[in-house]
Design a protein around this motif. Structure first.
Motif, PDB file in Angstrom:
ATOM      1  N   VAL A   1      39.692 101.152 -12.373  1.00 58.26           N
ATOM      2  CA  VAL A   1      38.754 100.536 -13.304  1.00 58.26           C
ATOM      3  C   VAL A   1      37.923 101.659 -13.911  1.00 58.26           C
ATOM      4  O   VAL A   1      37.333 102.459 -13.199  1.00 58.26           O
ATOM      5  CB  VAL A   1      37.832  99.521 -12.588  1.00 58.26           C
ATOM      6  CG1 VAL A   1      36.854  98.912 -13.575  1.00 58.26           C
ATOM      7  CG2 VAL A   1      38.655  98.442 -11.891  1.00 58.26           C
TER       8      VAL A   1
ATOM      9  N   VAL B   1      44.104  99.521  -7.800  1.00 59.02           N
ATOM     10  CA  VAL B   1      43.676  99.383  -9.188  1.00 59.02           C
ATOM     11  C   VAL B   1      42.813 100.565  -9.604  1.00 59.02           C
ATOM     12  O   VAL B   1      42.229 101.254  -8.769  1.00 59.02           O
ATOM     13  CB  VAL B   1      42.881  98.080  -9.427  1.00 59.02           C
ATOM     14  CG1 VAL B   1      43.715  96.861  -9.083  1.00 59.02           C
ATOM     15  CG2 VAL B   1      41.581  98.067  -8.674  1.00 59.02           C
TER      16      VAL B   1
ATOM     17  N   TYR C   1      35.372  97.661 -20.221  1.00 51.61           N
ATOM     18  CA  TYR C   1      36.059  98.502 -19.251  1.00 51.61           C
ATOM     19  C   TYR C   1      37.564  98.343 -19.386  1.00 51.61           C
ATOM     20  O   TYR C   1      38.046  97.416 -20.030  1.00 51.61           O
ATOM     21  CB  TYR C   1      35.620  98.150 -17.823  1.00 51.61           C
ATOM     22  CG  TYR C   1      36.003  96.752 -17.389  1.00 51.61           C
ATOM     23  CD1 TYR C   1      37.206  96.528 -16.729  1.00 51.61           C
ATOM     24  CD2 TYR C   1      35.180  95.674 -17.631  1.00 51.61           C
ATOM     25  CE1 TYR C   1      37.568  95.245 -16.337  1.00 51.61           C
ATOM     26  CE2 TYR C   1      35.523  94.398 -17.245  1.00 51.61           C
ATOM     27  CZ  TYR C   1      36.727  94.196 -16.587  1.00 51.61           C
ATOM     28  OH  TYR C   1      37.085  92.927 -16.199  1.00 51.61           O
ATOM     29  N   GLN C   2      38.284  99.267 -18.766  1.00 50.92           N
ATOM     30  CA  GLN C   2      39.739  99.207 -18.673  1.00 50.92           C
ATOM     31  C   GLN C   2      40.101  98.924 -17.226  1.00 50.92           C
ATOM     32  O   GLN C   2      39.512  99.507 -16.314  1.00 50.92           O
ATOM     33  CB  GLN C   2      40.372 100.531 -19.084  1.00 50.92           C
ATOM     34  CG  GLN C   2      40.145 100.917 -20.506  1.00 50.92           C
ATOM     35  CD  GLN C   2      40.722 102.295 -20.801  1.00 50.92           C
ATOM     36  OE1 GLN C   2      41.368 102.915 -19.964  1.00 50.92           O
ATOM     37  NE2 GLN C   2      40.473 102.782 -21.997  1.00 50.92           N
ATOM     38  N   TYR C   3      41.062  98.044 -17.017  1.00 47.49           N
ATOM     39  CA  TYR C   3      41.520  97.673 -15.683  1.00 47.49           C
ATOM     40  C   TYR C   3      43.024  97.841 -15.659  1.00 47.49           C
ATOM     41  O   TYR C   3      43.716  97.363 -16.563  1.00 47.49           O
ATOM     42  CB  TYR C   3      41.148  96.214 -15.409  1.00 47.49           C
ATOM     43  CG  TYR C   3      41.712  95.641 -14.131  1.00 47.49           C
ATOM     44  CD1 TYR C   3      40.991  95.707 -12.951  1.00 47.49           C
ATOM     45  CD2 TYR C   3      42.951  95.016 -14.112  1.00 47.49           C
ATOM     46  CE1 TYR C   3      41.492  95.165 -11.777  1.00 47.49           C
ATOM     47  CE2 TYR C   3      43.457  94.474 -12.942  1.00 47.49           C
ATOM     48  CZ  TYR C   3      42.733  94.552 -11.785  1.00 47.49           C
ATOM     49  OH  TYR C   3      43.223  94.021 -10.623  1.00 47.49           O
ATOM     50  N   ARG C   4      43.517  98.542 -14.641  1.00 50.56           N
ATOM     51  CA  ARG C   4      44.958  98.726 -14.519  1.00 50.56           C
ATOM     52  C   ARG C   4      45.349  98.546 -13.068  1.00 50.56           C
ATOM     53  O   ARG C   4      44.757  99.157 -12.176  1.00 50.56           O
ATOM     54  CB  ARG C   4      45.364 100.113 -15.008  1.00 50.56           C
ATOM     55  CG  ARG C   4      46.852 100.314 -14.960  1.00 50.56           C
ATOM     56  CD  ARG C   4      47.264 101.589 -15.652  1.00 50.56           C
ATOM     57  NE  ARG C   4      48.699 101.755 -15.538  1.00 50.56           N
ATOM     58  CZ  ARG C   4      49.328 102.882 -15.749  1.00 50.56           C
ATOM     59  NH1 ARG C   4      48.650 103.945 -16.119  1.00 50.56           N
ATOM     60  NH2 ARG C   4      50.619 102.958 -15.604  1.00 50.56           N
ATOM     61  N   ARG C   5      46.342  97.714 -12.826  1.00 53.98           N
ATOM     62  CA  ARG C   5      46.843  97.458 -11.484  1.00 53.98           C
ATOM     63  C   ARG C   5      48.182  98.173 -11.324  1.00 53.98           C
ATOM     64  O   ARG C   5      49.020  98.142 -12.217  1.00 53.98           O
ATOM     65  CB  ARG C   5      47.048  95.958 -11.270  1.00 53.98           C
ATOM     66  CG  ARG C   5      47.464  95.626  -9.870  1.00 53.98           C
ATOM     67  CD  ARG C   5      47.516  94.108  -9.687  1.00 53.98           C
ATOM     68  NE  ARG C   5      47.690  93.770  -8.308  1.00 53.98           N
ATOM     69  CZ  ARG C   5      48.865  93.643  -7.710  1.00 53.98           C
ATOM     70  NH1 ARG C   5      49.976  93.851  -8.391  1.00 53.98           N
ATOM     71  NH2 ARG C   5      48.934  93.341  -6.437  1.00 53.98           N
TER      72      ARG C   5
END
Length: 67
Positions: free
Chosen positions: A42, A40, A54-58
Motif C-alpha cells: 500500500v 500486499v 493510495y495504491q493497493y496491490r496484492r
C-alpha cells in the motif's frame, strides 16, 4: 529479485531471522503454508501535502515465481 515474489518474501524472512525475530518468522511461515497470508503493498499517492488517495496491490506468493 522483484518485490511481491516468493523469493523476495523468503529473503525478508531470512533478514528477520538474522535479527532474532524467530517467533514472527514461524508465524508468517505457518500462515503462508495454511493459505492465510495476504501479501500486499500500500503506497500513498505522490502529492503536495494533501491526501490524494493510495495504491493497493496484492501479490500471490503461493508458488515460487523466479525461473
Amino acid at each position: 529479485m522483484s518485490q511481491g515474489s516468493r523469493e523476495y518474501f523468503s529473503d525478508i524472512l531470512a533478514a528477520m531471522e538474522k535479527r532474532g525475530e524467530f517467533e514472527l518468522v514461524d508465524s508468517l511461515e505457518k500462515a503462508l503454508k495454511e493459505g492465510k497470508l495476504e501479501y500486499v503493498v500500500v503506497k500513498g499517492e505522490r502529492n503536495t501535502e494533501t491526501y490524494t488517495g493510495y495504491q493497493y496491490r496484492r501479490f500471490d506468493i503461493s508458488k515460487g515465481t523466479l525461473p
